[in-house]
Motif scaffolding. Structure first.
Motif, PDB file in Angstrom:
ATOM      1  N   SER A 144      32.822  49.037  45.883  1.00 42.68           N
ATOM      2  CA  SER A 144      32.383  49.782  44.708  1.00 42.68           C
ATOM      3  C   SER A 144      33.220  49.412  43.490  1.00 42.68           C
ATOM      4  O   SER A 144      34.319  48.864  43.599  1.00 42.68           O
ATOM      5  CB  SER A 144      32.496  51.286  44.984  1.00 42.68           C
ATOM      6  OG  SER A 144      33.836  51.641  45.288  1.00 42.68           O
ATOM      7  N   ASN A 145      32.660  49.706  42.308  1.00 40.54           N
ATOM      8  CA  ASN A 145      33.360  49.480  41.039  1.00 40.54           C
ATOM      9  C   ASN A 145      33.814  48.034  40.856  1.00 40.54           C
ATOM     10  O   ASN A 145      34.922  47.762  40.383  1.00 40.54           O
ATOM     11  CB  ASN A 145      34.550  50.429  40.901  1.00 40.54           C
ATOM     12  CG  ASN A 145      34.120  51.889  40.859  1.00 40.54           C
ATOM     13  OD1 ASN A 145      33.082  52.212  40.295  1.00 40.54           O
ATOM     14  ND2 ASN A 145      34.901  52.752  41.489  1.00 40.54           N
ATOM     15  N   GLU A 146      32.959  47.108  41.232  1.00 41.77           N
ATOM     16  CA  GLU A 146      33.244  45.691  40.991  1.00 41.77           C
ATOM     17  C   GLU A 146      33.413  45.455  39.491  1.00 41.77           C
ATOM     18  O   GLU A 146      32.690  46.018  38.666  1.00 41.77           O
ATOM     19  CB  GLU A 146      32.102  44.836  41.529  1.00 41.77           C
ATOM     20  CG  GLU A 146      32.287  43.338  41.318  1.00 41.77           C
ATOM     21  CD  GLU A 146      31.132  42.521  41.851  1.00 41.77           C
ATOM     22  OE1 GLU A 146      31.096  41.314  41.581  1.00 41.77           O
ATOM     23  OE2 GLU A 146      30.252  43.098  42.541  1.00 41.77           O
ATOM     24  N   PHE A 147      34.372  44.584  39.137  1.00 38.81           N
ATOM     25  CA  PHE A 147      34.587  44.312  37.721  1.00 38.81           C
ATOM     26  C   PHE A 147      35.036  42.879  37.500  1.00 38.81           C
ATOM     27  O   PHE A 147      35.534  42.207  38.396  1.00 38.81           O
ATOM     28  CB  PHE A 147      35.613  45.281  37.119  1.00 38.81           C
ATOM     29  CG  PHE A 147      37.035  45.061  37.603  1.00 38.81           C
ATOM     30  CD1 PHE A 147      37.869  44.129  36.987  1.00 38.81           C
ATOM     31  CD2 PHE A 147      37.542  45.780  38.674  1.00 38.81           C
ATOM     32  CE1 PHE A 147      39.166  43.907  37.435  1.00 38.81           C
ATOM     33  CE2 PHE A 147      38.841  45.575  39.130  1.00 38.81           C
ATOM     34  CZ  PHE A 147      39.658  44.637  38.509  1.00 38.81           C
ATOM     35  N   PHE A 148      34.849  42.448  36.251  1.00 35.91           N
ATOM     36  CA  PHE A 148      35.268  41.127  35.791  1.00 35.91           C
ATOM     37  C   PHE A 148      36.145  41.357  34.557  1.00 35.91           C
ATOM     38  O   PHE A 148      35.728  41.999  33.592  1.00 35.91           O
ATOM     39  CB  PHE A 148      34.032  40.302  35.429  1.00 35.91           C
ATOM     40  CG  PHE A 148      34.287  38.860  35.097  1.00 35.91           C
ATOM     41  CD1 PHE A 148      35.535  38.275  35.248  1.00 35.91           C
ATOM     42  CD2 PHE A 148      33.260  38.065  34.643  1.00 35.91           C
ATOM     43  CE1 PHE A 148      35.756  36.945  34.955  1.00 35.91           C
ATOM     44  CE2 PHE A 148      33.448  36.724  34.332  1.00 35.91           C
ATOM     45  CZ  PHE A 148      34.700  36.163  34.492  1.00 35.91           C
ATOM     46  N   ALA A 149      37.381  40.844  34.593  1.00 38.15           N
ATOM     47  CA  ALA A 149      38.323  41.071  33.499  1.00 38.15           C
ATOM     48  C   ALA A 149      37.934  40.236  32.278  1.00 38.15           C
ATOM     49  O   ALA A 149      37.833  39.012  32.363  1.00 38.15           O
ATOM     50  CB  ALA A 149      39.738  40.741  33.937  1.00 38.15           C
ATOM     51  N   VAL A 150      37.743  40.906  31.151  1.00 42.14           N
ATOM     52  CA  VAL A 150      37.430  40.229  29.897  1.00 42.14           C
ATOM     53  C   VAL A 150      38.703  39.779  29.190  1.00 42.14           C
ATOM     54  O   VAL A 150      38.791  38.661  28.682  1.00 42.14           O
ATOM     55  CB  VAL A 150      36.609  41.145  28.968  1.00 42.14           C
ATOM     56  CG1 VAL A 150      36.409  40.486  27.599  1.00 42.14           C
ATOM     57  CG2 VAL A 150      35.256  41.465  29.595  1.00 42.14           C
ATOM     58  N   ASP A 151      39.707  40.646  29.157  1.00 43.09           N
ATOM     59  CA  ASP A 151      40.947  40.335  28.439  1.00 43.09           C
ATOM     60  C   ASP A 151      42.032  39.759  29.349  1.00 43.09           C
ATOM     61  O   ASP A 151      42.772  38.866  28.948  1.00 43.09           O
ATOM     62  CB  ASP A 151      41.478  41.599  27.759  1.00 43.09           C
ATOM     63  CG  ASP A 151      40.549  42.091  26.661  1.00 43.09           C
ATOM     64  OD1 ASP A 151      39.890  41.250  26.028  1.00 43.09           O
ATOM     65  OD2 ASP A 151      40.472  43.313  26.456  1.00 43.09           O
ATOM     66  N   GLY A 152      42.176  40.286  30.564  1.00 44.30           N
ATOM     67  CA  GLY A 152      43.217  39.817  31.464  1.00 44.30           C
ATOM     68  C   GLY A 152      44.580  40.391  31.097  1.00 44.30           C
ATOM     69  O   GLY A 152      44.700  41.319  30.300  1.00 44.30           O
ATOM     70  N   ASN A 153      45.612  39.808  31.687  1.00 45.93           N
ATOM     71  CA  ASN A 153      46.977  40.248  31.408  1.00 45.93           C
ATOM     72  C   ASN A 153      47.925  39.065  31.572  1.00 45.93           C
ATOM     73  O   ASN A 153      47.469  37.915  31.615  1.00 45.93           O
ATOM     74  CB  ASN A 153      47.375  41.441  32.306  1.00 45.93           C
ATOM     75  CG  ASN A 153      47.242  41.127  33.798  1.00 45.93           C
ATOM     76  OD1 ASN A 153      47.361  39.969  34.213  1.00 45.93           O
ATOM     77  ND2 ASN A 153      47.007  42.150  34.599  1.00 45.93           N
TER      78      ASN A 153
END
Length: 493
Positions: free
Chosen positions: A462-471
Motif C-alpha cells: 500500500s501507499n506506493e510512491f515515487f520520489a520527485v525531490d529525493g534527499n
C-alpha cells in the motif's frame, strides 16, 4: 560523456519538470490491473500517444488474444539500436489499505523525500517507464537528436505471466534482430542510495494443476457433497495429495520428474569464482556480518516471514548458499493449494467432500534449462503416473539469459552510476524468470533491466510512491531521468 551534454540534458529536464510530473500522474491515474482485466487497453493507448509525442516513426497497438501490447520505433539514424521492454500493468489494490487514492497520482510533501507521487504503478512500472520516455524527449531537445535508435515492445499482462508477449516477439522478430542491446532503465536506487541490478535470469515455468471429480470420473462431480460420504466416495482432494507426492521427495528438495536433471549443468569453476567475488563485494558494501550475508539472498526479505536457516544447513557456508541459489535446479515451489473448506469468511462450507482441488506452482531453473522441455516432461510425468485427467494450465514460460559484465551496456551503466558517487551492485543472476530475458536468449544481446538513479517504495504493497525531490541519499525525478539519458549517451560512444 562530456559535461556539456550532461548539463544541457539536465537543463532540458528541469525546464520541463512540471510536464514530466504530469505525464507520470496521468499514467498512474489510469488503472491497469491485469488480474482484473481492468484498463489494459486504455494504458496501452496512452503509451502509443506518448510514443507519438516522442516522435516515433512507428507507434501502434499490437492486438493479441489478450490485452493489446505496444510496438514503437524511433529511427535516429544512429549506429546502435536499443530494444526497450516495458510492463504497463500493476498488481491489484485494496483501497482500504491505502492512505491515498491508489489511482489518484497525488503529489504530497513528505519529511524524508520532499514531494512524492502516490499511486499504484508510480515507481517500478508506469512511473519510472514514463520517466525514461521523458529522458528521451529531453535528450532530443538538448542534443538535437537521440544518439541511438530505440525499439519499444510493451505489454500489459506481465503480472499474469506474459501469456502473449512472445507472440508479439515473434511478430516483430525480423525487426528485433537489428537491436544491439536490451536496455530497460528504472528508478533503481535502494534507501542507501546504491543501485542494484541483475546480469542474468533463470528459466521459469508458472503453472496450475487442477483435479476435478468431473474430469476424473470419480468422486463428487459438479460440486461438493457431505463429508460423511468419504467412506464410499473417492476424494479429488486426496488425489491432489497423491499427485503432489509423485512430483518431489525429501520435502521438495529432489525433483522426481523423469529426465528432469538431464539438462542440469553444474556450475563451472569460473562461475564459482564469480560468486565468490560477488560475495566479497557484498561483504564490503553492507554492514551485515559475514556469517549473516546469506540473509541477502533474493526473496528472503520480501514478505512478513523470517528465515532462521536454509536447506542442508547452507547458511553455514555463505558462498555455497549463493552458488546453490543461482545454480541449483531444485526450485519447485508450491505457491498455494486450494480445495474444500478454507475457513470462516471464505464463502466455503465445513464438513464437505470437495469435488475439485487446485495447486499453483512456480518452477525456476538455472541456466542451461529449456522450460519447453520441462513443460513436456511434466505433462508426460502426469500421464505416466495415471493423472491423465489432471489439467495443466501454464501462465508463464520464460527462458534464461546471462549478460557479459564487460559488455558496453554494462560498462556505460557502471560509469554513470559511479560518476554520481553511487555504488552499482550487479548480481550474477536473479532468482526470477522474466519475459525480457527473451532478448538475451533469442537474439544473443546484452540485457540490463532496472538500472538508474531515483527512488520509490511499496511497489507490492500500500501507499506506493515515487520520489520527485529525493534527499541526500536518493535522487529525485530529475536525477532519475538524467541518469537514463547519460547511460544512453555513454553507451552510444
Amino acid at each position: 560523456m562530456s559535461e556539456s551534454s550532461s548539463h544541457a540534458v539536465r537543463q532540458a529536464i528541469e525546464s520541463n519538470l512540471d510536464s514530466h510530473i504530469g505525464r507520470i500522474q496521468r499514467a498512474v491515474q489510469q488503472p491497469s490491473v491485469s488480474v482484473e482485466q481492468r484498463g489494459l487497453r486504455e494504458i496501452s493507448e496512452l503509451m502509443v500517444e506518448y510514443l507519438d509525442e516522442l516522435g516515433c516513426d512507428e507507434a501502434t497497438l499490437v492486438e493479441t488474444d489478450g490485452a493489446p501490447g505496444v510496438w514503437g520505433y524511433y529511427d535516429a539514424g544512429a549506429e546502435k539500436t536499443l530494444i526497450n521492454y516495458g510492463m504497463l500493468d500493476t498488481r491489484p489494490v485494496n483501497p482500504d489499505d491505502w492512505d491515498h487514492d491508489p489511482f489518484g497520482g497525488e503529489i504530497k510533501e513528505t519529511d524524508e523525500f520532499g514531494r512524492v507521487i502516490y499511486g499504484r504503478g508510480s515507481v517500478k512500472v508506469k512511473g519510472a517507464f514514463v520517466a525514461w520516455l521523458n529522458a528521451l524527449e529531453s535528450m532530443k531537445e538538448a542534443l538535437g537528436e537521440l544518439p541511438v535508435n530505440v525499439m519499444f515492445l510493451l505489454e500489459a499482462e506481465e503480472i499474469n505471466g506474459s501469456p502473449y508477449y512472445y507472440d508479439m516477439v515473434d511478430e516483430y522478430e525480423g525487426r528485433l534482430e537489428e537491436a544491439d542491446a536490451c536496455f530497460c532503465p528504472l528508478a533503481g536506487q535502494g534507501a542507501d542510495g546504491n543501485v542494484t541490478a541483475s546480469l542474468g535470469y533463470k528459466s521459469a515455468l508458472y503453472f496450475t494443476l487442477d483435479v476435478s471429480g468431473s474430469d476424473w470420473g470419480r468422486g463428487p462431480q459438479g460440486g461438493a457433497v457431505h463429508a460423511m460420504s468419504n467412506v464410499t466416495v473417492d476424494s479429488p482432494a486426496w488425489r491432489m495429495v497423491d499427485l503432489l507426492s509423485s512430483l518431489t521427495s525429501d520435502n521438495g528438495t529432489h525433483i522426481d520428474i523423469e529426465d528432469y536433471y538431464d539438462q542440469y549443468e553444474p556450475p563451472t569453476e569460473e562461475e564459482r569464482e564469480e560468486i565468490r567475488q560477488f560475495v566479497e563485494t557484498l561483504d564490503e558494501r553492507t554492514e551485515t556480518p559475514r556469517d549473516e550475508l546469506w540473509k541477502h539472498l533474493p526473496g528472503l526479505g520480501r514478505g512478513a516471514g523470517e528465515v532462521e536457516n536454509l536447506t542442508d544447513d547452507l547458511h553455514e557456508d555463505v558462498v555455497e548458499a549463493f552458488i546453490k541459489h543461482f545454480y541449483g535446479p531444485e526450485s519447485f515451489n508450491i505457491q498455494g493449494i486450494s480445495t474444500g473448506y478454507l475457513g470462516p469468511d471464505t464463502s466455503t462450507k465445513p464438513f464437505t467432500l470437495p469435488g475439485d482441488a487446485s495447486a499453483k506452482f512456480d518452477l525456476r531453473m538455472p541456466r542451461g534449462y529449456d522450460p519447453a522441455i520441462v513443460r513436456q516432461q511434466l505433462r508426460d510425468h502426469l500421464d505416466d503416473h495415471g493423472f491423465e485427467d489432471v489439467k495443466m494450465e501454464v501462465s508463464g514460460q520464460h527462458t534464461w539469459c546471462k549478460t557479459d559484465p564487460d559488455s558496453d551496456l554494462v560498462e556505460a551503466a557502471r560509469t554513470v552510476i559511479s560518476d554520481h558517487g553511487r555504488g552499482l551492485t550487479l548480481w550474477p543472476f536473479s532468482a526470477g524468470g522474466v519475459p525480457w530475458a527473451v532478448f538475451g536468449s533469442t537474439f544473443d544481446i546484452p540485457v540490463l533491466y532496472g538500472v538508474g538513479l531515483g527512488y520509490g517504495a511499496n511497489s507490492s504493497g500500500s501507499n506506493e510512491f515515487f520520489a520527485v525531490d529525493g534527499n541526500d541519499a536518493v535522487g529525485g525525478l530529475v536525477d532519475c531521468e538524467l541518469s537514463h539519458a547519460e547511460m544512453v549517451i555513454e553507451y552510444a560512444k
